[in-house]
Design an enzyme around this catalytic site. Structure first.
Site, PDB file in Angstrom:
ATOM      1  N   GLU A 272       9.148  -5.174  -6.048  1.00 23.97           N
ATOM      2  CA  GLU A 272       9.746  -5.443  -4.592  1.00 23.97           C
ATOM      3  C   GLU A 272       8.657  -6.555  -4.303  1.00 23.97           C
ATOM      4  O   GLU A 272       7.545  -7.027  -5.144  1.00 23.97           O
ATOM      5  CB  GLU A 272       9.723  -4.460  -3.744  1.00 23.97           C
ATOM      6  CG  GLU A 272       8.456  -3.703  -3.698  1.00 23.97           C
ATOM      7  CD  GLU A 272       8.358  -2.627  -2.803  1.00 23.97           C
ATOM      8  OE1 GLU A 272       9.643  -2.232  -2.147  1.00 23.97           O
ATOM      9  OE2 GLU A 272       7.449  -1.968  -2.482  1.00 23.97           O
TER      10      GLU A 272
ATOM     11  N   HIS B 221       6.879  -0.484   2.250  1.00 24.81           N
ATOM     12  CA  HIS B 221       5.898   0.083   1.378  1.00 24.81           C
ATOM     13  C   HIS B 221       4.602  -0.738   2.165  1.00 24.81           C
ATOM     14  O   HIS B 221       4.591  -1.784   2.385  1.00 24.81           O
ATOM     15  CB  HIS B 221       5.926   0.063   0.117  1.00 24.81           C
ATOM     16  CG  HIS B 221       6.849   1.191  -0.566  1.00 24.81           C
ATOM     17  ND1 HIS B 221       7.968   0.605  -1.400  1.00 24.81           N
ATOM     18  CD2 HIS B 221       6.922   2.456  -0.509  1.00 24.81           C
ATOM     19  CE1 HIS B 221       8.736   1.616  -1.754  1.00 24.81           C
ATOM     20  NE2 HIS B 221       8.122   2.650  -1.181  1.00 24.81           N
TER      21      HIS B 221
END
Lengths: 389, 298
Positions: free
Chosen positions: B212, B251
């Site tokens: 990501e 995150h």
């Protein structure tokens, strides 16, 4: 947690990092007269008999404040009041104005301390060209940035501070104050569990004095339990909803589109965000209720409903975040909150069969495919558009 | 075969008497993992699912030699628990907790590098070699999500991993070993560090990376391919293409900062190195098939 400039400078000052003398004027809506008067008073106090120039700085989390006209010089009380009004008139949400005595600048430097995740150390970055956007400088002329790695156990050594000072080309009279400042910044970074401690610009005065012209201090959220003095406040958030979510420990980001995302798992939520945008939809909010929050479906839906979104899209694929618990939470939330917009559910993972029964018994269709759920939400948002706008 | 953990791997569970520790120990045993001992200070003499508990890792490994440890330990005690496992001679450690202090992670990783140990995590579901061993929490019993096979998987995510592995299974493949490096800013082990092991594992035929935005781990994978450290087919899915720069959306590690970490840079680097990059989970299966077809014709 990202601190405002004035908060970071308070931490700096306590650690012995010189900062300009200043007064803080707190802001509130529709109080421009009071704010302008206090700014003028602050300018008077700081200017003293020599009637020194002051700088009025809007306190908000935004890059390029100078270019946006949110940092202004003022030669006297009247100007301080006037520029304060002009700053407020720009319409930003500004929690406070920092009025500082102007510094007689000879050079502007850059100094920061952060972590290097790959090499597992702390790293000082320094440049003789401060006051500029360090990211563009790193891209365009990486040689202009000096880098010193600090072992996380041995800590900062004196020779490392000296190396930076000499590499920046400081004259002898400034070497001592620079190494002291490097030590102080290291102490701030370690003692406050920072993720970033940055001074940009770092002023060097004609007298060889070093003064922090700005502060960027980000405290690691995972360390807040062992820190004191850093509180969540409404001013750190763009919206009431984001602040309410943060108080509940629910990650939330406000956007201005049509689809409220209510997802479990940070990576999955980010992926659904992409899929909505790829499909021509638009996101009203990002919300993640996985991990420790998987039993908070009702709170999550309440937050989504405070938006003017057209549809709520729920996507999960949890392991510990059990599908049956989340499905029951969603059914209970719908019963309690009676949402005025459609809800699309794609709930999978641990105990998903029971989850799907629960959803069906409440009249919800349990979808299994993420992309199908996203398409469904985009279609429903289009159908609902006329109703909500 | 597999990397990191197989049916021979002897596992100590730190924090086994806690709710999650006990629950997932049951699943680890059910899947066939060799869990030899548990550790909870103050609880020596008890058993959990017939596995004996000890006060300390050293006392556990004295009675039951072990190769690996998995930590169901809260974030604030993680650094201590990792050091304890290292002190007892364990060199493969999986730490699951979400919320480990950043500067603790820097120290843990530095220690692991110096001791040549592998510490995996935090903020992860752990490591699984389906049908052989598991250190962590995976819904391995859902057949459309986890199946033994030949694809090595590394991921920064949890729920998204279930989503993507279900696509791997849908395309007719399974997983050799899946390593969750976790979603934090300082993953204690990084993607590229496992590539030589996957290269040497005869039963891993390709590797899938679930990445990501943020950080540089995907770029390091591209560099490892360029340097010839990994020569099997590699497919990646990278999330966060449309995430606004500077906003931390998921995150802790998923943020574009300091001019690095954009998905565009990662995709460019991986593709230039010869990897295939999916823009959505459902494209992963097709890209794996194409990668294998191409490998055959060469």
């Amino acid at each position: 947690m990202k601190l405002f400039e004035y908060q970071g400078k308070e931490v700096f000052a306590r650690a012995g990092i010189p900062v300009p003398e200043s007064r803080l004027v707190t802001c509130a809506e529709r109080e421009h007269d009071r704010i302008a008067a206090e700014a003028a008073e602050a300018a008077h106090e700081l200017g003293g008999r020599e009637r020194q120039t002051v700088v009025v700085k809007a306190q908000l989390d935004m890059g390029g404040r100078g270019k946006a006209g949110l940092i202004r010089m003022a030669a006297d009380q009247g100007e301080a009041a006037a520029v304060s009004r002009e700053i407020l008139a720009k319409g930003y949400r500004i929690p406070a104005l920092l009025v500082e005595r102007a510094v007689n600048i000879e050079r502007e430097l850059y100094l920061s301390l952060s972590v290097d995740p790959q090499r597992a150390c702390f790293v000082f970055l320094a440049s003789a060209e401060g006051g500029v956007d360090i990211e563009s400088l790193a891209r365009e002329r990486p040689d202009a940035i000096r880098r010193v790695s600090i072992d996380p156990f041995r800590g900062l050594q004196a020779f490392q501070g000296r190396a930076l000072a000499y590499d920046l080309g400081l004259r002898d009279s400034a070497i001592g104050s620079f190494t002291a400042l490097v030590n102080a910044l290291y102490a701030v970074f370690r003692n406050s569990d920072a993720e970033l401690a940055e001074i940009n610009p770092l002023f060097l005065t004609a007298d060889g004095e070093l003064i922090a012209g700005d502060s960027k201090l980000i405290i690691d959220d995972n360390s807040l339990y062992r820190q004191s003095g850093f509180e969540l406040t409404r001013e750190q958030f763009d919206s009431d909803i984001a602040y309410a979510a943060a108080l509940d420990g629910i990650p939330y980001v406000q956007f201005d589109g049509e689809i409220s995302l209510m997802c479990a798992g940070a990576g999955l939520a980010t992926t659904v965000f992409d899929l909505v945008n790829f499909g021509g939809g638009s996101v009203a909010n990002y919300l993640e209720f996985g991990g420790p929050n998987y039993h908070k479906a009702q709170r999550a839906m309440e937050l989504c409903l405070r938006n003017r979104s057209a549809v709520i899209l729920i996507v999960t694929f949890g392991t510990i975040a059990r599908a049956d618990v989340m499905a029951q939470g969603i059914v209970d939330a719908i019963a309690a909150l009676k949402p005025d917009r459609p809800v699309v559910t794609c709930i999978r993972g641990t105990n998903e069969e029971r989850a799907h029964e629960t959803l069906r018994s409440a009249g919800l269709e349990p979808l299994l495919d993420t992309e199908e759920a996203v398409r469904r939400a985009i279609d429903l948002a289009a159908q609902n558009r006329g109703r909500t706008s | 075969m597999s990397i990191f953990a197989n049916q021979e791997t002897r596992i100590v569970v730190q924090g086994m008497t806690g709710k999650e520790g006990g629950f997932w120990t049951r699943h680890m045993l059910d899947m066939g993992a060799r869990v030899v001992a548990g550790v909870t200070p103050g609880k020596e003499g008890q058993t959990v699912h017939d596995v004996p508990i000890f006060h300390s890792v050293r006392r556990a490994t004295a009675a039951h030699p072990a190769d690996a440890a998995v930590l169901f330990v809260p974030p604030r005690f993680t650094r201590d628990a990792v050091y304890e496992a290292l002190d007892a001679g364990i060199r493969k450690i999986v730490t699951l907790a979400d919320g480990i202090p950043l500067q603790d992670q820097v120290q843990i990783r530095r220690t692991a590098l110096e001791m040549q140990a592998r510490v995996v995590g935090g903020n992860t579901s752990g490591v699984i070699s389906p049908g052989k061993s598991m250190l962590g929490m995976f819904p391995y019993w859902i057949e459309r999500v986890y199946k033994p096979g030949s694809i090595g998987v590394m991921t920064r995510s949890g729920s998204l991993t279930n989503e993507v592995t279900s696509m791997v299974v849908r395309a007719g493949y399974g997983v050799s070993t899946l390593i969750g490096v976790g979603g934090d800013q300082v993953p204690l082990s990084r993607f590229a560090e496992f590539l030589p092991e996957y290269q040497n594992d005869p039963h891993t035929e390709a590797v899938l990376i679930i990445g990501e935005l943020g950080g540089t781990m995907e770029e390091e994978v591209a560099a490892a391919i360029r340097d010839g450290l990994f020569r099997k087919p590699l497919v990646a899915f990278i999330g966060g293409r449309t995430a606004p720069a500077g906003t931390r959306m998921g995150h802790a590690g998923a943020i574009v900062t300091g001019g690095t970490g954009s998905v565009r840079d990662k995709v460019d680097a991986l593709e230039a190195a010869g990897a295939r990059v999916a823009d959505r989970p459902s494209a992963v299966g097709t890209l794996l098939q194409r990668a294998f077809q191409e490998a055959e014709t060469q």
